[in-house]
Design an enzyme around this catalytic site. Structure first.
Site, PDB file in Angstrom:
ATOM      1  N   ARG A   1     -66.320 -58.861 -16.224  1.00 53.32           N
ATOM      2  CA  ARG A   1     -65.214 -58.187 -16.912  1.00 53.32           C
ATOM      3  C   ARG A   1     -64.318 -57.521 -15.864  1.00 53.32           C
ATOM      4  NH1 ARG A   1     -68.077 -54.843 -21.710  1.00 53.32           N
ATOM      5  NH2 ARG A   1     -69.470 -54.275 -19.997  1.00 53.32           N
TER       6      ARG A   1
ATOM      7  N   ARG B   1     -64.560 -52.868  -4.452  1.00 49.04           N
ATOM      8  CA  ARG B   1     -63.369 -52.135  -4.018  1.00 49.04           C
ATOM      9  C   ARG B   1     -63.734 -50.893  -3.207  1.00 49.04           C
ATOM     10  NH1 ARG B   1     -60.290 -51.338  -9.494  1.00 49.04           N
ATOM     11  NH2 ARG B   1     -59.003 -49.979  -8.151  1.00 49.04           N
TER      12      ARG B   1
ATOM     13  N   ASP C   1     -61.401 -55.744 -13.800  1.00 52.16           N
ATOM     14  CA  ASP C   1     -60.595 -54.567 -14.091  1.00 52.16           C
ATOM     15  C   ASP C   1     -59.108 -54.899 -14.116  1.00 52.16           C
ATOM     16  OD1 ASP C   1     -62.804 -52.890 -14.212  1.00 52.16           O
ATOM     17  OD2 ASP C   1     -62.699 -52.375 -12.084  1.00 52.16           O
TER      18      ASP C   1
END
Length: 247
Positions: free
Chosen positions: A52, A200, A54
């Protein structure tokens, strides 16, 4: 009722992520609307996705599955969906009929991500929205050496969002590499599963090493503290792309 497995690519810059949102466009809503359209509109479809992604994150090898109460050949399903998705920067790369036990999420054995940093003084023009622009010089070799400190099975609590809902922050990182490709620095990584924002935050932390502000020992210390405040910043979403899912 046949189960279909599809591989998608999409430009995440125009979406609020994969998951359906109440007031913002999502990849899931756009894709499911296309499935309904190809089936004549009177259909409720429930999709299951491998990752999923972002808001702002891209995909070149996202995998999704769903069941339909009607039969399509894989080619017809792929081409029909691409017709309805042609204005949305989403493309179905391939489609297949799979066993009813297959799950795009649970059957996955590895997920591969690429993070692209444009490391030059001038800003991006052609690649705007696809890379993180870092104008100061980065030492990719130092970043790669520090990245190796994160390999293996660890508590990655320092490298997950405070909003992460995973019950455990224990993960096994199978691969993490940093290499320069001209003006770009590529960070590639592979794991069976990642925590929310893990890639990230790892990239944001390695950037500190590339700037000479941190050392590899600092990365190890951040990992050992198991505290989000100990690691570096979260890199922006536009440089991240889900490249491949293994089964």
């Amino acid at each position: 009722m046949p189960r279909y497995r599809l591989t998608l690519e999409y430009d995440g810059s125009r979406f609020a992520g994969w998951q359906r949102q109440r007031d913002m466009p999502s990849v899931q809503q756009t894709f499911e609307t296309a499935v309904q359209a190809i089936c004549g509109g009177a259909l409720s479809v429930e999709t299951v996705v491998a990752g999923r992604t972002d808001a702002g994150v891209h995909a070149r090898g996202q995998v999704v599955h769903f069941d339909l109460d009607r039969d399509f050949t894989p080619d017809k399903l792929r081409d029909g969906l691409n017709f309805y998705l042609r204005e949305d920067r989403i493309a179905v790369l391939d489609a297949a009929i799979v066993d009813g036990e297959f799950s795009a999420r649970l059957s996955a054995t590895a997920r591969h991500y690429l993070y692209r940093i444009l490391n030059r003084r001038p800003p991006p023009a052609m690649e705007a929205g696809q890379v993180w622009h870092v104008p100061v010089p980065l030492d990719s070799a130092a970043m790669h050496a520090a990245a190796q400190r994160l390999l293996g099975h660890h508590d990655f609590n320092s490298f997950r969002s405070t909003e992460c809902q995973a019950k455990s922050s224990l993960r096994t990182l199978d691969d993490l590499r940093v290499m320069r490709a001209g003006d770009e620095i590529h960070v590639t990584t592979r794991s069976r599963s990642f925590l929310h924002n893990q890639v990230r935050i790892m990239v944001g932390t390695l950037k500190l090493v590339g700037e000479g502000r941190w050392t590899a020992d600092d990365v190890s210390a951040a990992l050992e503290k198991a505290d989000r405040r100990a690691a570096g910043p979260t890199a922006p979403p536009e440089g991240l792309c889900l490249m491949q899912v293994d089964y």
